[in-house]
Design an enzyme around this catalytic site. Structure first.
Site, PDB file in Angstrom:
ATOM      1  N   ARG A 206       0.407  -2.215  -3.055  1.00  0.00           N
ATOM      2  CA  ARG A 206       1.515  -1.301  -3.472  1.00  0.00           C
ATOM      3  C   ARG A 206       3.093  -1.813  -2.537  1.00  0.00           C
ATOM      4  O   ARG A 206       3.214  -2.039  -1.716  1.00  0.00           O
ATOM      5  CB  ARG A 206       1.242   0.354  -3.415  1.00  0.00           C
TER       6      ARG A 206
ATOM      7  N   LYS B 135       0.891  10.388  -6.950  1.00  0.00           N
ATOM      8  CA  LYS B 135       1.400  11.660  -6.496  1.00  0.00           C
ATOM      9  C   LYS B 135       2.846  11.038  -7.256  1.00  0.00           C
ATOM     10  O   LYS B 135       3.681  12.345  -7.857  1.00  0.00           O
ATOM     11  CB  LYS B 135       1.524  11.825  -5.793  1.00  0.00           C
TER      12      LYS B 135
ATOM     13  N   ARG C  99      -6.591   7.076   6.756  1.00  0.00           N
ATOM     14  CA  ARG C  99      -5.929   8.326   6.311  1.00  0.00           C
ATOM     15  C   ARG C  99      -6.410   8.546   5.074  1.00  0.00           C
ATOM     16  O   ARG C  99      -6.768  10.755   3.886  1.00  0.00           O
ATOM     17  CB  ARG C  99      -4.260   7.667   5.016  1.00  0.00           C
TER      18      ARG C  99
ATOM     19  N   ARG D   4      -1.233  19.906   3.062  1.00  0.00           N
ATOM     20  CA  ARG D   4      -2.666  18.930   3.376  1.00  0.00           C
ATOM     21  C   ARG D   4      -3.697  19.618   4.251  1.00  0.00           C
ATOM     22  O   ARG D   4      -4.260  18.720   4.794  1.00  0.00           O
ATOM     23  CB  ARG D   4      -1.474  17.671   3.968  1.00  0.00           C
TER      24      ARG D   4
ATOM     25  N   ARG E 299       4.396  -0.356   2.891  1.00  0.00           N
ATOM     26  CA  ARG E 299       4.330   0.575   3.880  1.00  0.00           C
ATOM     27  C   ARG E 299       3.350   0.279   5.274  1.00  0.00           C
ATOM     28  O   ARG E 299       2.050  -0.478   4.965  1.00  0.00           O
ATOM     29  CB  ARG E 299       3.773   1.999   3.554  1.00  0.00           C
TER      30      ARG E 299
HETATM   31  P1  AMP Z   1       2.659  10.581   1.980  1.00  0.00           P
HETATM   32  O1  AMP Z   1       3.490   9.964   1.108  1.00  0.00           O
HETATM   33  O2  AMP Z   1       2.524  11.733   1.332  1.00  0.00           O
HETATM   34  O3  AMP Z   1       0.952  10.064   2.310  1.00  0.00           O
HETATM   35  O4  AMP Z   1       2.791  10.344   2.955  1.00  0.00           O
HETATM   36  C1  AMP Z   1       3.030   9.453   4.682  1.00  0.00           C
HETATM   37  C2  AMP Z   1       1.989  10.261   6.155  1.00  0.00           C
HETATM   38  O5  AMP Z   1       3.457  11.146   6.162  1.00  0.00           O
HETATM   39  C3  AMP Z   1       1.281  11.069   6.138  1.00  0.00           C
HETATM   40  O6  AMP Z   1       0.362  10.154   6.222  1.00  0.00           O
HETATM   41  C4  AMP Z   1       1.010  12.338   7.532  1.00  0.00           C
HETATM   42  O7  AMP Z   1       0.860  10.807   8.212  1.00  0.00           O
HETATM   43  C5  AMP Z   1       2.026  12.717   6.974  1.00  0.00           C
HETATM   44  N1  AMP Z   1       2.341  13.384   6.236  1.00  0.00           N
HETATM   45  C6  AMP Z   1       3.121  13.800   4.755  1.00  0.00           C
HETATM   46  N2  AMP Z   1       2.750  15.100   4.541  1.00  0.00           N
HETATM   47  C7  AMP Z   1       1.905  15.689   5.718  1.00  0.00           C
HETATM   48  C8  AMP Z   1       1.934  16.512   5.875  1.00  0.00           C
HETATM   49  N3  AMP Z   1       1.784  18.054   4.814  1.00  0.00           N
HETATM   50  N4  AMP Z   1       1.239  17.438   6.699  1.00  0.00           N
HETATM   51  C9  AMP Z   1       0.768  17.149   8.018  1.00  0.00           C
HETATM   52  N5  AMP Z   1       1.397  14.838   7.658  1.00  0.00           N
HETATM   53  C10 AMP Z   1       2.085  14.710   6.594  1.00  0.00           C
END
Ligand code: AMP
Length: 223
Positions: free
Chosen positions: A127, A19, A171, A93, A160
């Site tokens: 990654r 993404k 996740r 999400r 990360r």
């Molecule tokens: P990402 O980089 O989009 O994978 O986001 C990393 C982490 O941030 C996720 O695993 C969640 O813990 C949190 N997070 C990001 N976006 C959301 C969302 N829309 N709702 C809830 N948690 C989020």
């Protein structure tokens, strides 16, 4: 002269589905503003804001942050760019987040990157990220020019904390139970576009062609 109406899009897909990379290409090619919920949260953690400190343990454990916090955070960012076309990555999400977004804006298109979980597990372990910008590299198929360092800033890359195998499994589970219903939500609204594959570079031309049919690329745009 091409005058475009405001275009609002969401990009979805499991963690590690590409993404971030596809969003950056869309933003560059079509001039949409890229809003990444994960990047916003990580910037808050890095800056040690109150929100960042509260959300850090959720993120590190691979759990979702609370809906009300996320909806308020993202909607306030979107309000600040009311006259721009945007692409949101990582939000909504949950169905509750999609409803909050829907109450404020109508979304033109939802791009779903449909990448198998097996591919993702393998990919996340190789990654590397430039944490401040969110730029991602993969040692197998998209390595940085200098190993361990960001191409643009030359700063060191990091893995990360939430890319460990156990957290990745958590996740992906959260994705299945909480985020997959969002796909149904958008399918029922007739705005869902699915792009399947195992390699970002092979998925991208299809996403690009689809968006070309909806939007003019940035070079033809008059602001
Ligand atoms: P990402 O980089 O989009 O994978 O986001 C990393 C982490 O941030 C996720 O695993 C969640 O813990 C949190 N997070 C990001 N976006 C959301 C969302 N829309 N709702 C809830 N948690 C989020």
């Amino acid at each position: 002269m091409v005058i475009q109406r405001i275009f609002r899009a969401v990009i979805m897909g499991p963690p590690g589905s590409g993404k971030g990379t596809v969003s950056a290409r869309i933003a560059k090619t079509f001039g949409l503003k890229h809003v990444s919920s994960g990047d916003i949260l990580r910037a808050n953690i890095e800056a040690q804001t109150e929100l960042g400190l509260l959300m850090k343990s959720c993120i590190d454990q691979g759990q979702l942050a609370p809906d009300d916090v996320m909806s308020r955070l993202i909607l306030s960012d979107l309000r600040a760019m009311d006259r721009s076309s945007w692409l949101i990555d990582g939000f909504p999400r949950t169905v509750s987040q999609s409803e909050a977004l829907d109450d404020a804006y109508s979304v033109d298109t939802v791009i779903n990157l449909n990448v198998p979980f097996e591919t993702i597990k393998q990919r996340l372990s190789s990654r590397w990220t430039h944490l401040l910008s969110g730029r991602v590299y993969n040692v197998d198929f998209n390595p940085p020019k200098v190993p361990g360092f960001d191409d643009v800033t030359g700063e060191p890359l990091a893995q990360r904390d939430d890319d460990t195998p156990e957290t990745v499994t958590r996740r992906l589970k959260a994705y299945q139970t909480q985020t997959e219903p969002v796909l149904e939500y958008y399918r029922s609204k007739g705005v869902l576009e699915i792009f399947s594959g195992t390699e970002t570079n092979k998925i991208w031309p299809h996403v690009e062609a689809f968006l070309h049919s909806k939007l003019s690329p940035i070079k033809q745009k008059v602001s």
